[in-house]
Design an enzyme around this catalytic site. Sequence first.
Site, PDB file in Angstrom:
ATOM      1  N   ASP A 441       0.902  -1.378  -0.164  1.00 23.72           N
ATOM      2  CA  ASP A 441       0.078   0.071   0.046  1.00 23.72           C
ATOM      3  C   ASP A 441       0.848   1.390  -0.014  1.00 23.72           C
ATOM      4  O   ASP A 441       1.562   1.611   1.167  1.00 23.72           O
ATOM      5  CB  ASP A 441      -0.751  -0.028   1.356  1.00 23.72           C
ATOM      6  CG  ASP A 441      -1.947   0.960   1.403  1.00 23.72           C
ATOM      7  OD1 ASP A 441      -1.736   1.999   0.613  1.00 23.72           O
ATOM      8  OD2 ASP A 441      -2.923   0.936   2.059  1.00 23.72           O
ATOM      9  N   HIS A 442       0.798   1.987  -1.181  1.00 23.24           N
ATOM     10  CA  HIS A 442       1.843   3.045  -1.126  1.00 23.24           C
ATOM     11  C   HIS A 442       1.410   4.413  -0.406  1.00 23.24           C
ATOM     12  O   HIS A 442       2.431   5.399  -0.400  1.00 23.24           O
ATOM     13  CB  HIS A 442       1.927   3.437  -2.628  1.00 23.24           C
ATOM     14  CG  HIS A 442       3.145   4.293  -3.129  1.00 23.24           C
ATOM     15  ND1 HIS A 442       4.297   4.035  -2.228  1.00 23.24           N
ATOM     16  CD2 HIS A 442       3.599   4.635  -4.490  1.00 23.24           C
ATOM     17  CE1 HIS A 442       5.202   4.648  -2.991  1.00 23.24           C
ATOM     18  NE2 HIS A 442       4.778   5.072  -4.160  1.00 23.24           N
TER      19      HIS A 442
END
Length: 471
Positions: A441-442
Amino acid sequence: MGLKTFNLPDPGEGLTEAEIVTWMVKPGDAVKVNDVVVEIETSKSLVELPIPWEGTVGELLVAEGQEVPVGAPIITIEVAGVDDEPAPAQAPDPAPEEPEPAPAQADSPSTPDGWAGAADDAGAGDTDGSGSSGSSGRTPNLVGYGAIGGSTTRRARKNRAPGVAASADGAGSGPVSGPARPLAKPPVRKYAKDQGVDLAEVTGSGEGGIIDRADVDAHLASGGTDSTRTSVAREERITVKGVRKMTAAAMTGSAFGAPHVTEFVTIDMTASMELLDRLKADREFRDVKVTPLLLVAKALLLACRRNPGVNATWEEAGDQASIVLKNYVNLGIAAATPRGLIVPNVKDADAMSLRELADALTVLVETARAGRTQPADMSGGTITITNVGVFGVDTGTPIINPGESAILAFGAVRRMPWVVGSGAQERIEPRWVTQLALSFDHRLIDGDLGSRFLSDIAAILQDPARALLWA
Protein backbone atom coordinates in the site's frame (compact mmCIF):
# COMPACT_ATOMS: atom_id res chain seq x y z
CA MET A 1 -41.23 -35.47 26.51
CA GLY A 2 -41.29 -31.98 25.01
CA LEU A 3 -40.28 -30.55 21.66
CA LYS A 4 -37.48 -27.96 21.55
CA THR A 5 -36.44 -26.00 18.47
CA PHE A 6 -32.82 -25.32 17.62
CA ASN A 7 -32.33 -22.03 15.77
CA LEU A 8 -29.33 -21.21 13.59
CA PRO A 9 -26.87 -19.42 15.92
CA ASP A 10 -24.46 -16.68 14.91
CA PRO A 11 -21.23 -18.56 14.12
CA GLY A 12 -19.23 -15.39 14.78
CA GLU A 13 -17.85 -12.32 13.00
CA GLY A 14 -21.32 -10.75 12.79
CA LEU A 15 -22.50 -13.03 9.98
CA THR A 16 -26.21 -12.86 9.12
CA GLU A 17 -26.84 -16.05 7.16
CA ALA A 18 -25.43 -19.47 6.36
CA GLU A 19 -26.02 -22.40 4.05
CA ILE A 20 -26.99 -25.84 5.31
CA VAL A 21 -24.32 -28.11 3.81
CA THR A 22 -24.67 -31.52 5.50
CA TRP A 23 -27.06 -32.96 8.04
CA MET A 24 -25.26 -35.43 10.33
CA VAL A 25 -28.52 -36.82 11.76
CA LYS A 26 -31.94 -37.95 10.62
CA PRO A 27 -35.36 -37.96 12.30
CA GLY A 28 -35.45 -40.52 15.09
CA ASP A 29 -31.73 -40.40 15.88
CA ALA A 30 -30.71 -40.10 19.52
CA VAL A 31 -28.40 -37.17 20.27
CA LYS A 32 -26.41 -36.12 23.32
CA VAL A 33 -25.33 -32.69 24.50
CA ASN A 34 -22.67 -31.28 22.12
CA ASP A 35 -23.21 -33.88 19.39
CA VAL A 36 -22.58 -32.23 16.01
CA VAL A 37 -25.84 -32.34 14.07
CA VAL A 38 -25.21 -30.15 11.03
CA GLU A 39 -22.42 -28.62 8.97
CA ILE A 40 -23.02 -25.11 7.65
CA GLU A 41 -21.11 -22.82 5.33
CA THR A 42 -20.81 -19.15 6.16
CA SER A 43 -19.23 -16.49 3.99
CA LYS A 44 -15.90 -17.42 5.58
CA SER A 45 -15.74 -21.13 6.35
CA LEU A 46 -17.41 -24.44 7.12
CA VAL A 47 -18.66 -24.69 10.71
CA GLU A 48 -20.00 -27.68 12.63
CA LEU A 49 -22.90 -26.95 14.99
CA PRO A 50 -23.36 -28.99 18.20
CA ILE A 51 -26.78 -29.46 19.79
CA PRO A 52 -27.26 -28.14 23.36
CA TRP A 53 -29.72 -30.85 24.47
CA GLU A 54 -29.99 -34.60 24.84
CA GLY A 55 -32.96 -36.23 23.17
CA THR A 56 -34.34 -37.55 19.88
CA VAL A 57 -34.30 -35.75 16.54
CA GLY A 58 -37.79 -34.68 15.52
CA GLU A 59 -37.76 -32.86 12.18
CA LEU A 60 -35.12 -31.33 9.94
CA LEU A 61 -36.70 -28.02 8.98
CA VAL A 62 -34.24 -26.92 6.30
CA ALA A 63 -32.98 -28.80 3.26
CA GLU A 64 -29.31 -29.17 2.44
CA GLY A 65 -28.20 -26.44 0.05
CA GLN A 66 -30.61 -23.84 1.42
CA GLU A 67 -29.43 -20.52 2.86
CA VAL A 68 -31.16 -19.41 6.05
CA PRO A 69 -30.79 -16.31 8.23
CA VAL A 70 -29.30 -16.42 11.71
CA GLY A 71 -32.05 -17.18 14.20
CA ALA A 72 -34.16 -19.27 11.82
CA PRO A 73 -35.35 -22.68 13.15
CA ILE A 74 -33.49 -25.56 11.53
CA ILE A 75 -34.19 -28.68 13.63
CA THR A 76 -36.47 -29.89 16.41
CA ILE A 77 -35.41 -32.17 19.27
CA GLU A 78 -37.68 -34.19 21.57
CA VAL A 79 -36.29 -33.65 25.06
CA ALA A 80 -37.43 -35.48 28.17
CA GLY A 81 -38.76 -33.46 31.10
CA VAL A 82 -39.61 -30.25 29.25
CA ASP A 83 -42.82 -28.74 27.92
CA ASP A 84 -43.48 -28.37 24.22
CA GLU A 85 -42.42 -25.09 22.64
CA PRO A 86 -44.70 -23.39 20.12
CA ALA A 87 -44.47 -24.97 16.70
CA PRO A 88 -41.52 -23.44 14.83
CA ALA A 89 -42.12 -21.35 11.77
CA GLN A 90 -40.63 -22.88 8.68
CA ALA A 91 -37.59 -21.15 7.28
CA PRO A 92 -38.69 -18.80 4.48
CA ASP A 93 -38.43 -20.03 0.95
CA PRO A 94 -35.68 -18.30 -0.99
CA ALA A 95 -36.70 -15.92 -3.74
CA PRO A 96 -37.17 -17.65 -7.09
CA GLU A 97 -34.14 -17.49 -9.30
CA GLU A 98 -33.84 -17.26 -13.04
CA PRO A 99 -33.94 -20.76 -14.56
CA GLU A 100 -30.51 -22.13 -15.30
CA PRO A 101 -29.56 -23.63 -18.67
CA ALA A 102 -28.49 -26.87 -17.00
CA PRO A 103 -28.55 -28.33 -13.50
CA ALA A 104 -25.44 -27.97 -11.41
CA GLN A 105 -24.37 -30.08 -8.45
CA ALA A 106 -24.84 -28.39 -5.11
CA ASP A 107 -21.36 -28.68 -3.69
CA SER A 108 -19.19 -28.43 -6.77
CA PRO A 109 -15.77 -27.12 -5.74
CA SER A 110 -13.22 -25.48 -7.97
CA THR A 111 -10.22 -27.58 -7.07
CA PRO A 112 -9.16 -31.23 -7.22
CA ASP A 113 -9.47 -33.62 -4.31
CA GLY A 114 -7.05 -33.01 -1.45
CA TRP A 115 -5.63 -29.78 -2.87
CA ALA A 116 -4.67 -26.92 -0.56
CA GLY A 117 -3.06 -24.92 -3.32
CA ALA A 118 -1.14 -21.87 -2.22
CA ALA A 119 -0.60 -23.16 1.29
CA ASP A 120 1.65 -26.01 0.10
CA ASP A 121 5.34 -25.89 -0.73
CA ALA A 122 6.69 -24.91 -4.11
CA GLY A 123 9.38 -26.16 -6.45
CA ALA A 124 12.09 -28.62 -5.56
CA GLY A 125 11.36 -32.00 -4.12
CA ASP A 126 7.60 -31.63 -4.74
CA THR A 127 7.13 -31.13 -8.43
CA ASP A 128 3.45 -31.99 -8.39
CA GLY A 129 2.68 -29.43 -5.68
CA SER A 130 0.96 -31.98 -3.48
CA GLY A 131 1.32 -32.04 0.27
CA SER A 132 0.31 -34.28 3.11
CA SER A 133 -3.39 -34.73 3.49
CA GLY A 134 -5.53 -34.98 6.58
CA SER A 135 -7.47 -32.96 9.04
CA SER A 136 -6.48 -31.13 12.14
CA GLY A 137 -9.20 -32.93 14.04
CA ARG A 138 -10.31 -29.70 15.65
CA THR A 139 -14.01 -29.29 16.32
CA PRO A 140 -15.15 -25.76 17.09
CA ASN A 141 -17.22 -24.97 20.17
CA LEU A 142 -19.48 -21.97 19.56
CA VAL A 143 -20.24 -19.49 22.31
CA GLY A 144 -23.02 -20.97 24.42
CA TYR A 145 -22.47 -24.48 23.02
CA GLY A 146 -19.14 -25.43 24.52
CA ALA A 147 -18.26 -28.84 25.91
CA ILE A 148 -20.49 -29.81 28.85
CA GLY A 149 -19.43 -32.88 30.74
CA GLY A 150 -17.47 -34.27 27.81
CA SER A 151 -15.84 -33.53 24.50
CA THR A 152 -17.70 -32.51 21.37
CA THR A 153 -18.22 -35.42 19.02
CA ARG A 154 -19.01 -35.52 15.35
CA ARG A 155 -21.75 -37.88 14.25
CA ALA A 156 -21.05 -40.20 11.35
CA ARG A 157 -22.36 -39.11 7.96
CA LYS A 158 -24.14 -42.44 7.62
CA ASN A 159 -26.83 -40.91 9.83
CA ARG A 160 -27.72 -38.55 7.00
CA ALA A 161 -31.44 -37.87 6.84
CA PRO A 162 -33.06 -39.74 3.93
CA GLY A 163 -35.93 -37.26 3.98
CA VAL A 164 -33.80 -34.16 3.39
CA ALA A 165 -32.69 -33.59 -0.16
CA ALA A 166 -30.23 -30.95 -1.34
CA SER A 167 -30.98 -28.85 -4.39
CA ALA A 168 -28.55 -27.01 -6.60
CA ASP A 169 -30.31 -23.69 -6.19
CA GLY A 170 -31.12 -24.13 -2.49
CA ALA A 171 -34.89 -24.10 -3.09
CA GLY A 172 -37.29 -25.78 -0.70
CA SER A 173 -37.62 -25.81 3.04
CA GLY A 174 -38.91 -28.06 5.76
CA PRO A 175 -38.93 -31.86 5.61
CA VAL A 176 -38.35 -32.98 2.04
CA SER A 177 -39.39 -36.30 0.62
CA GLY A 178 -37.40 -38.26 -1.91
CA PRO A 179 -34.23 -40.33 -2.12
CA ALA A 180 -31.17 -39.36 -0.12
CA ARG A 181 -28.38 -37.54 -1.90
CA PRO A 182 -25.34 -39.81 -2.43
CA LEU A 183 -22.71 -39.40 0.28
CA ALA A 184 -19.52 -37.83 -1.06
CA LYS A 185 -17.19 -34.97 -0.18
CA PRO A 186 -17.31 -31.82 -2.35
CA PRO A 187 -14.04 -32.61 -4.22
CA VAL A 188 -15.42 -36.04 -5.15
CA ARG A 189 -18.66 -34.47 -6.36
CA LYS A 190 -16.65 -32.12 -8.55
CA TYR A 191 -14.58 -35.00 -9.91
CA ALA A 192 -17.68 -37.06 -10.68
CA LYS A 193 -19.34 -34.11 -12.39
CA ASP A 194 -16.27 -33.50 -14.56
CA GLN A 195 -16.30 -37.18 -15.54
CA GLY A 196 -20.00 -37.12 -16.36
CA VAL A 197 -20.87 -39.61 -13.61
CA ASP A 198 -24.15 -39.59 -11.70
CA LEU A 199 -23.20 -40.36 -8.09
CA ALA A 200 -26.61 -41.96 -7.57
CA GLU A 201 -25.38 -44.81 -9.79
CA VAL A 202 -22.10 -45.29 -7.87
CA THR A 203 -21.68 -47.70 -4.97
CA GLY A 204 -19.67 -46.18 -2.13
CA SER A 205 -17.02 -48.29 -0.42
CA GLY A 206 -16.53 -46.01 2.59
CA GLU A 207 -18.21 -46.22 5.97
CA GLY A 208 -21.95 -45.72 5.62
CA GLY A 209 -21.67 -45.82 1.82
CA ILE A 210 -19.49 -42.71 1.41
CA ILE A 211 -18.21 -42.43 -2.18
CA ASP A 212 -14.56 -41.61 -2.92
CA ARG A 213 -12.61 -41.04 -6.15
CA ALA A 214 -11.68 -44.70 -6.39
CA ASP A 215 -15.38 -45.61 -6.44
CA VAL A 216 -15.99 -43.15 -9.27
CA ASP A 217 -13.02 -44.56 -11.21
CA ALA A 218 -14.29 -48.11 -10.66
CA HIS A 219 -17.71 -47.07 -11.95
CA LEU A 220 -16.11 -45.62 -15.09
CA ALA A 221 -13.94 -48.70 -15.57
CA SER A 222 -17.04 -50.89 -15.47
CA GLY A 223 -18.50 -48.93 -18.34
CA GLY A 224 -20.83 -46.79 -16.24
CA THR A 225 -21.62 -43.36 -17.68
CA ASP A 226 -24.17 -40.64 -17.14
CA SER A 227 -26.52 -39.74 -19.96
CA THR A 228 -25.91 -36.05 -19.27
CA ARG A 229 -22.32 -36.50 -20.44
CA THR A 230 -23.47 -36.39 -24.05
CA SER A 231 -26.03 -33.65 -23.54
CA VAL A 232 -24.18 -31.03 -21.53
CA ALA A 233 -25.50 -27.50 -22.06
CA ARG A 234 -23.27 -25.00 -23.79
CA GLU A 235 -23.42 -22.67 -20.79
CA GLU A 236 -23.79 -23.16 -17.08
CA ARG A 237 -24.64 -20.59 -14.43
CA ILE A 238 -23.23 -20.97 -10.91
CA THR A 239 -24.51 -18.74 -8.14
CA VAL A 240 -21.71 -16.92 -6.33
CA LYS A 241 -22.13 -17.28 -2.59
CA GLY A 242 -20.33 -18.17 0.62
CA VAL A 243 -16.54 -17.91 0.62
CA ARG A 244 -16.32 -16.94 -3.05
CA LYS A 245 -18.78 -14.08 -2.65
CA MET A 246 -16.89 -12.69 0.35
CA THR A 247 -13.53 -13.07 -1.42
CA ALA A 248 -14.77 -11.26 -4.53
CA ALA A 249 -16.05 -8.32 -2.48
CA ALA A 250 -12.89 -8.13 -0.37
CA MET A 251 -10.51 -8.24 -3.34
CA THR A 252 -12.51 -5.63 -5.26
CA GLY A 253 -12.46 -3.32 -2.25
CA SER A 254 -8.73 -3.79 -1.73
CA ALA A 255 -7.77 -3.38 -5.38
CA PHE A 256 -9.62 -0.08 -5.73
CA GLY A 257 -9.31 1.16 -2.14
CA ALA A 258 -5.52 0.98 -1.70
CA PRO A 259 -2.92 2.26 -4.20
CA HIS A 260 -0.95 -0.89 -5.04
CA VAL A 261 2.72 -0.96 -5.97
CA THR A 262 4.42 -4.25 -6.88
CA GLU A 263 8.17 -4.89 -6.95
CA PHE A 264 9.98 -8.04 -8.10
CA VAL A 265 13.28 -9.76 -7.40
CA THR A 266 14.86 -12.95 -8.79
CA ILE A 267 17.14 -14.78 -6.34
CA ASP A 268 19.46 -17.76 -6.03
CA MET A 269 17.89 -20.06 -3.40
CA THR A 270 20.53 -22.79 -3.59
CA ALA A 271 21.80 -22.19 -0.05
CA SER A 272 18.24 -22.29 1.30
CA MET A 273 17.49 -25.55 -0.52
CA GLU A 274 20.63 -27.08 0.95
CA LEU A 275 19.51 -25.92 4.39
CA LEU A 276 16.13 -27.61 3.81
CA ASP A 277 17.89 -30.91 3.10
CA ARG A 278 19.79 -30.62 6.39
CA LEU A 279 16.62 -29.76 8.30
CA LYS A 280 14.79 -32.77 6.88
CA ALA A 281 17.58 -35.00 8.17
CA ASP A 282 17.63 -33.29 11.57
CA ARG A 283 16.01 -35.27 14.39
CA GLU A 284 14.08 -32.22 15.62
CA PHE A 285 12.32 -31.79 12.24
CA ARG A 286 11.77 -35.41 11.22
CA ASP A 287 8.10 -35.50 12.17
CA VAL A 288 7.11 -32.19 10.56
CA LYS A 289 6.75 -31.06 6.95
CA VAL A 290 9.71 -28.86 6.03
CA THR A 291 9.20 -26.85 2.83
CA PRO A 292 10.64 -23.82 1.05
CA LEU A 293 7.58 -21.91 2.27
CA LEU A 294 8.80 -22.36 5.85
CA LEU A 295 12.06 -20.57 5.08
CA VAL A 296 10.30 -17.82 3.12
CA ALA A 297 7.98 -17.27 6.08
CA LYS A 298 10.90 -17.06 8.51
CA ALA A 299 12.76 -14.66 6.23
CA LEU A 300 9.68 -12.43 6.00
CA LEU A 301 9.30 -12.38 9.79
CA LEU A 302 12.92 -11.33 10.26
CA ALA A 303 12.54 -8.67 7.57
CA CYS A 304 9.46 -7.33 9.42
CA ARG A 305 11.63 -6.91 12.52
CA ARG A 306 14.12 -4.81 10.54
CA ASN A 307 11.39 -2.88 8.72
CA PRO A 308 8.46 -2.52 11.16
CA GLY A 309 6.74 0.08 8.99
CA VAL A 310 5.66 -2.68 6.61
CA ASN A 311 3.69 -4.47 9.32
CA ALA A 312 1.11 -1.71 9.66
CA THR A 313 -2.37 -0.61 8.69
CA TRP A 314 -3.78 2.57 7.17
CA GLU A 315 -6.92 3.77 8.98
CA GLU A 316 -9.22 6.66 8.18
CA ALA A 317 -11.87 8.28 10.39
CA GLY A 318 -13.50 11.18 8.62
CA ASP A 319 -10.76 13.61 7.60
CA GLN A 320 -8.25 12.05 10.00
CA ALA A 321 -5.89 9.32 8.76
CA SER A 322 -3.64 7.19 10.98
CA ILE A 323 -0.93 4.59 10.50
CA VAL A 324 -1.26 1.78 13.05
CA LEU A 325 2.06 -0.03 13.59
CA LYS A 326 1.68 -3.65 14.75
CA ASN A 327 4.23 -4.88 17.29
CA TYR A 328 3.29 -8.47 16.48
CA VAL A 329 2.98 -10.44 13.24
CA ASN A 330 -0.09 -12.53 12.47
CA LEU A 331 1.21 -14.21 9.34
CA GLY A 332 -1.44 -14.99 6.73
CA ILE A 333 -1.01 -17.84 4.24
CA ALA A 334 -3.32 -17.71 1.20
CA ALA A 335 -4.86 -21.16 0.73
CA ALA A 336 -6.93 -22.46 -2.18
CA THR A 337 -9.66 -24.73 -0.83
CA PRO A 338 -12.57 -26.55 -2.49
CA ARG A 339 -14.82 -23.66 -1.44
CA GLY A 340 -12.60 -20.82 -2.58
CA LEU A 341 -9.57 -18.80 -1.53
CA ILE A 342 -9.13 -18.15 2.18
CA VAL A 343 -6.34 -16.50 4.19
CA PRO A 344 -5.97 -18.04 7.64
CA ASN A 345 -3.14 -16.65 9.74
CA VAL A 346 -0.64 -17.86 12.31
CA LYS A 347 -1.07 -15.72 15.41
CA ASP A 348 2.14 -14.16 16.83
CA ALA A 349 4.28 -15.94 14.26
CA ASP A 350 7.18 -13.57 14.98
CA ALA A 351 7.54 -15.03 18.49
CA MET A 352 7.92 -18.62 17.23
CA SER A 353 11.01 -20.71 16.74
CA LEU A 354 11.55 -22.33 13.35
CA ARG A 355 10.16 -25.65 14.62
CA GLU A 356 7.12 -23.95 16.18
CA LEU A 357 6.50 -22.11 12.92
CA ALA A 358 6.74 -25.38 10.97
CA ASP A 359 4.15 -26.98 13.27
CA ALA A 360 1.82 -23.99 12.97
CA LEU A 361 2.03 -23.94 9.16
CA THR A 362 1.31 -27.68 9.03
CA VAL A 363 -1.83 -27.28 11.14
CA LEU A 364 -2.92 -24.27 9.10
CA VAL A 365 -2.59 -26.17 5.79
CA GLU A 366 -4.31 -29.34 7.02
CA THR A 367 -7.16 -27.39 8.59
CA ALA A 368 -7.68 -25.33 5.42
CA ARG A 369 -7.54 -28.43 3.21
CA ALA A 370 -10.17 -30.14 5.36
CA GLY A 371 -12.40 -27.04 5.15
CA ARG A 372 -12.35 -26.54 8.93
CA THR A 373 -10.75 -23.09 9.16
CA GLN A 374 -12.82 -20.99 11.55
CA PRO A 375 -13.63 -17.26 11.19
CA ALA A 376 -11.37 -16.35 14.11
CA ASP A 377 -8.41 -17.96 12.32
CA MET A 378 -8.95 -15.65 9.34
CA SER A 379 -9.23 -12.38 11.25
CA GLY A 380 -6.52 -10.14 12.61
CA GLY A 381 -3.88 -10.85 9.96
CA THR A 382 -1.10 -8.29 9.54
CA ILE A 383 0.83 -9.49 6.45
CA THR A 384 0.36 -12.35 3.97
CA ILE A 385 2.30 -14.79 1.78
CA THR A 386 0.71 -16.30 -1.32
CA ASN A 387 2.56 -19.33 -2.68
CA VAL A 388 1.86 -19.21 -6.42
CA GLY A 389 4.86 -21.46 -7.05
CA VAL A 390 2.82 -24.52 -6.10
CA PHE A 391 1.01 -24.09 -9.42
CA GLY A 392 4.28 -23.90 -11.34
CA VAL A 393 3.89 -20.12 -11.69
CA ASP A 394 6.99 -17.93 -11.52
CA THR A 395 5.41 -14.78 -10.07
CA GLY A 396 2.39 -12.50 -10.10
CA THR A 397 1.03 -9.18 -8.85
CA PRO A 398 -0.90 -10.17 -5.71
CA ILE A 399 -3.71 -8.05 -4.26
CA ILE A 400 -3.26 -6.97 -0.64
CA ASN A 401 -5.45 -8.79 1.85
CA PRO A 402 -7.98 -6.26 3.27
CA GLY A 403 -6.83 -4.75 6.57
CA GLU A 404 -3.16 -5.28 5.76
CA SER A 405 -0.54 -3.29 3.87
CA ALA A 406 1.65 -5.85 2.10
CA ILE A 407 1.54 -9.30 0.52
CA LEU A 408 4.45 -11.40 -0.76
CA ALA A 409 4.07 -13.76 -3.74
CA PHE A 410 6.48 -16.73 -3.68
CA GLY A 411 7.12 -18.28 -7.10
CA ALA A 412 8.22 -21.74 -8.22
CA VAL A 413 11.74 -22.84 -7.29
CA ARG A 414 13.47 -24.09 -10.47
CA ARG A 415 16.88 -25.28 -11.62
CA MET A 416 18.18 -22.53 -13.91
CA PRO A 417 21.54 -21.31 -15.27
CA TRP A 418 23.02 -18.64 -12.99
CA VAL A 419 26.18 -16.56 -13.13
CA VAL A 420 28.39 -17.20 -10.09
CA GLY A 421 31.81 -15.91 -9.11
CA SER A 422 33.43 -12.75 -10.39
CA GLY A 423 36.31 -11.66 -12.58
CA ALA A 424 38.35 -14.57 -13.83
CA GLN A 425 36.28 -16.95 -11.65
CA GLU A 426 32.96 -15.97 -13.25
CA ARG A 427 31.07 -18.95 -14.63
CA ILE A 428 27.57 -20.27 -15.29
CA GLU A 429 26.19 -23.01 -13.07
CA PRO A 430 22.78 -24.64 -12.55
CA ARG A 431 21.25 -23.19 -9.39
CA TRP A 432 17.91 -23.22 -7.55
CA VAL A 433 16.22 -19.96 -8.56
CA THR A 434 12.91 -18.32 -7.60
CA GLN A 435 11.12 -15.00 -7.95
CA LEU A 436 9.48 -12.93 -5.23
CA ALA A 437 6.88 -10.21 -5.81
CA LEU A 438 5.86 -7.75 -3.10
CA SER A 439 2.67 -5.70 -3.41
CA PHE A 440 2.27 -2.91 -0.88
CA ASP A 441 0.00 0.00 0.00
CA HIS A 442 1.79 3.11 -1.26
CA ARG A 443 -0.05 5.35 1.20
CA LEU A 444 2.14 4.17 4.08
CA ILE A 445 4.91 2.15 2.42
CA ASP A 446 7.05 4.20 0.06
CA GLY A 447 9.44 2.80 -2.51
CA ASP A 448 12.43 2.98 -0.18
CA LEU A 449 10.77 0.98 2.63
CA GLY A 450 9.18 -1.54 0.27
CA SER A 451 12.47 -2.09 -1.57
CA ARG A 452 14.49 -2.55 1.63
CA PHE A 453 11.94 -5.01 2.97
CA LEU A 454 11.96 -7.12 -0.21
CA SER A 455 15.75 -6.93 -0.40
CA ASP A 456 16.07 -8.19 3.19
CA ILE A 457 13.86 -11.21 2.46
CA ALA A 458 15.94 -11.99 -0.63
CA ALA A 459 19.22 -11.60 1.28
CA ILE A 460 18.20 -14.17 3.93
CA LEU A 461 17.02 -16.70 1.36
CA GLN A 462 20.27 -16.31 -0.62
CA ASP A 463 22.36 -16.62 2.54
CA PRO A 464 20.42 -18.15 5.48
CA ALA A 465 23.37 -17.41 7.80
CA ARG A 466 22.21 -13.78 7.83
CA ALA A 467 19.32 -14.93 10.03
CA LEU A 468 21.84 -15.35 12.86
CA LEU A 469 22.79 -11.69 12.58
CA TRP A 470 19.20 -10.41 12.41
CA ALA A 471 17.43 -12.76 14.82
